[in-house]
Motif scaffolding. Structure first.
Motif, PDB file in Angstrom:
ATOM      1  N   ASP A  70       0.863  -1.179   0.000  1.00 56.16           N
ATOM      2  CA  ASP A  70       0.000   0.000   0.000  1.00 56.16           C
ATOM      3  C   ASP A  70       0.900   1.229   0.000  1.00 56.16           C
ATOM      4  O   ASP A  70       2.133   1.120  -0.022  1.00 56.16           O
ATOM      5  N   ASP A  71       0.295   2.416   0.023  1.00 56.87           N
ATOM      6  CA  ASP A  71       1.081   3.650  -0.033  1.00 56.87           C
ATOM      7  C   ASP A  71       2.091   3.737   1.115  1.00 56.87           C
ATOM      8  O   ASP A  71       3.229   4.178   0.926  1.00 56.87           O
ATOM      9  N   LYS A  72       1.696   3.301   2.299  1.00 54.76           N
ATOM     10  CA  LYS A  72       2.590   3.342   3.457  1.00 54.76           C
ATOM     11  C   LYS A  72       3.796   2.422   3.235  1.00 54.76           C
ATOM     12  O   LYS A  72       4.939   2.797   3.527  1.00 54.76           O
ATOM     13  N   ALA A  73       3.567   1.234   2.714  1.00 55.27           N
ATOM     14  CA  ALA A  73       4.666   0.290   2.464  1.00 55.27           C
ATOM     15  C   ALA A  73       5.603   0.816   1.381  1.00 55.27           C
ATOM     16  O   ALA A  73       6.824   0.665   1.481  1.00 55.27           O
ATOM     17  N   VAL A  74       5.045   1.446   0.355  1.00 59.31           N
ATOM     18  CA  VAL A  74       5.887   2.010  -0.707  1.00 59.31           C
ATOM     19  C   VAL A  74       6.758   3.122  -0.139  1.00 59.31           C
ATOM     20  O   VAL A  74       7.949   3.221  -0.464  1.00 59.31           O
ATOM     21  N   GLU A  75       6.213   3.955   0.728  1.00 60.56           N
ATOM     22  CA  GLU A  75       7.014   5.012   1.363  1.00 60.56           C
ATOM     23  C   GLU A  75       8.102   4.413   2.247  1.00 60.56           C
ATOM     24  O   GLU A  75       9.215   4.929   2.299  1.00 60.56           O
ATOM     25  N   GLN A  76       7.781   3.310   2.903  1.00 64.85           N
ATOM     26  CA  GLN A  76       8.777   2.628   3.723  1.00 64.85           C
ATOM     27  C   GLN A  76       9.910   2.106   2.831  1.00 64.85           C
ATOM     28  O   GLN A  76      11.085   2.235   3.184  1.00 64.85           O
ATOM     29  N   VAL A  77       9.568   1.565   1.668  1.00 61.28           N
ATOM     30  CA  VAL A  77      10.584   1.107   0.721  1.00 61.28           C
ATOM     31  C   VAL A  77      11.446   2.285   0.276  1.00 61.28           C
ATOM     32  O   VAL A  77      12.684   2.173   0.220  1.00 61.28           O
ATOM     33  N   ARG A  78      10.820   3.395  -0.054  1.00 59.42           N
ATOM     34  CA  ARG A  78      11.578   4.581  -0.470  1.00 59.42           C
ATOM     35  C   ARG A  78      12.551   5.025   0.626  1.00 59.42           C
ATOM     36  O   ARG A  78      13.685   5.422   0.354  1.00 59.42           O
ATOM     37  N   THR A  79      12.103   4.963   1.879  1.00 61.15           N
ATOM     38  CA  THR A  79      12.958   5.357   2.997  1.00 61.15           C
ATOM     39  C   THR A  79      14.146   4.410   3.123  1.00 61.15           C
ATOM     40  O   THR A  79      15.289   4.858   3.272  1.00 61.15           O
ATOM     41  N   VAL A  80      13.883   3.106   3.053  1.00 56.63           N
ATOM     42  CA  VAL A  80      14.978   2.128   3.131  1.00 56.63           C
ATOM     43  C   VAL A  80      15.951   2.353   1.983  1.00 56.63           C
ATOM     44  O   VAL A  80      17.177   2.375   2.184  1.00 56.63           O
ATOM     45  N   LEU A  81      15.423   2.560   0.799  1.00 59.62           N
ATOM     46  CA  LEU A  81      16.270   2.779  -0.380  1.00 59.62           C
ATOM     47  C   LEU A  81      17.146   4.022  -0.190  1.00 59.62           C
ATOM     48  O   LEU A  81      18.353   3.994  -0.465  1.00 59.62           O
ATOM     49  N   LYS A  82      16.573   5.099   0.296  1.00 59.02           N
ATOM     50  CA  LYS A  82      17.338   6.330   0.510  1.00 59.02           C
ATOM     51  C   LYS A  82      18.410   6.119   1.583  1.00 59.02           C
ATOM     52  O   LYS A  82      19.565   6.537   1.418  1.00 59.02           O
ATOM     53  N   ALA A  89      17.657   2.369  12.336  1.00 57.83           N
ATOM     54  CA  ALA A  89      17.255   3.757  12.089  1.00 57.83           C
ATOM     55  C   ALA A  89      15.747   3.877  11.911  1.00 57.83           C
ATOM     56  O   ALA A  89      15.199   4.964  12.056  1.00 57.83           O
ATOM     57  N   MET A  90      15.103   2.772  11.602  1.00 56.23           N
ATOM     58  CA  MET A  90      13.652   2.795  11.446  1.00 56.23           C
ATOM     59  C   MET A  90      12.955   2.263  12.693  1.00 56.23           C
ATOM     60  O   MET A  90      11.790   1.882  12.659  1.00 56.23           O
ATOM     61  N   ALA A  91      13.690   2.280  13.798  1.00 59.62           N
ATOM     62  CA  ALA A  91      13.152   1.808  15.072  1.00 59.62           C
ATOM     63  C   ALA A  91      11.934   2.624  15.468  1.00 59.62           C
ATOM     64  O   ALA A  91      11.820   3.794  15.099  1.00 59.62           O
ATOM     65  N   PRO A  92      11.055   2.018  16.229  1.00 59.59           N
ATOM     66  CA  PRO A  92       9.842   2.737  16.627  1.00 59.59           C
ATOM     67  C   PRO A  92      10.093   3.927  17.539  1.00 59.59           C
ATOM     68  O   PRO A  92       9.288   4.846  17.589  1.00 59.59           O
ATOM     69  N   THR A  93      11.203   3.919  18.257  1.00 59.42           N
ATOM     70  CA  THR A  93      11.484   5.066  19.116  1.00 59.42           C
ATOM     71  C   THR A  93      12.436   6.014  18.419  1.00 59.42           C
ATOM     72  O   THR A  93      13.439   5.597  17.836  1.00 59.42           O
ATOM     73  N   LYS A  94      12.119   7.272  18.480  1.00 63.25           N
ATOM     74  CA  LYS A  94      12.917   8.284  17.799  1.00 63.25           C
ATOM     75  C   LYS A  94      14.338   8.336  18.343  1.00 63.25           C
ATOM     76  O   LYS A  94      15.294   8.498  17.588  1.00 63.25           O
ATOM     77  N   SER A  95      14.508   8.199  19.645  1.00 60.43           N
ATOM     78  CA  SER A  95      15.847   8.288  20.225  1.00 60.43           C
ATOM     79  C   SER A  95      16.744   7.164  19.714  1.00 60.43           C
ATOM     80  O   SER A  95      17.932   7.385  19.451  1.00 60.43           O
ATOM     81  N   ALA A  96      16.210   5.974  19.551  1.00 61.34           N
ATOM     82  CA  ALA A  96      17.001   4.854  19.029  1.00 61.34           C
ATOM     83  C   ALA A  96      17.398   5.113  17.576  1.00 61.34           C
ATOM     84  O   ALA A  96      18.540   4.876  17.183  1.00 61.34           O
TER      85      ALA A  96
END
Length: 124
Positions: free
Chosen positions: A41-53, A67-74
């Motif tokens: 879905d759109d959310k998964a495609v954006e996640q792919v774009r983020t991983v790719l970048k 870097a894609m951890a659920p907590t911002k500090s991590a």
């Protein structure tokens, strides 16, 4: 709108097996349809774009996952560590450029005869 793995791969210029691998290592979370096929879905495609970048800017897959951890500090800790690493690489490259520029402009015939070149070598 949902897309197949092939459609997402083609859209982003990567191979489908790369997307499967990213999912296997935990860098992506992808839904499945009633037949077990991956659907993006759109959310998964954006996640792919983020991983790719993140991969393109030099993060390893474990770093991407962290870097894609659920907590911002991590996530920030991983990114800060990568920034520090890259800054170190930049400093090393700058030193290399300084040394090479000197060797090009050096008035000595042989680098061994130059006290500045010898200084660069000792500092290595």
């Amino acid at each position: 709108m949902v897309k197949t793995i092939g459609e997402v791969a083609a859209e982003l210029g990567i191979e489908a097996h790369v997307l499967r691998h990213w999912e296997d290592v935990g860098a992506l979370t992808v839904g499945r349809d009633g037949h077990g096929y991956r659907v993006y879905d759109d959310k998964a495609v954006e996640q792919v774009r983020t991983v790719l970048k993140l991969r393109r800017v030099g993060l390893s897959l474990p770093e991407v996952t962290a870097a894609m951890a659920p907590t911002k500090s991590a996530a920030q800790a991983v990114v800060r560590a990568k920034i520090t690493h890259l800054e170190g690489e930049i400093a090393q490259r700058q030193e290399a450029i300084t040394f090479l520029r000197h060797t090009v402009e050096c008035r000595h015939r042989y680098l061994d005869d130059c006290p500045d070149c010898a200084s660069f070598v000792r500092d290595a």
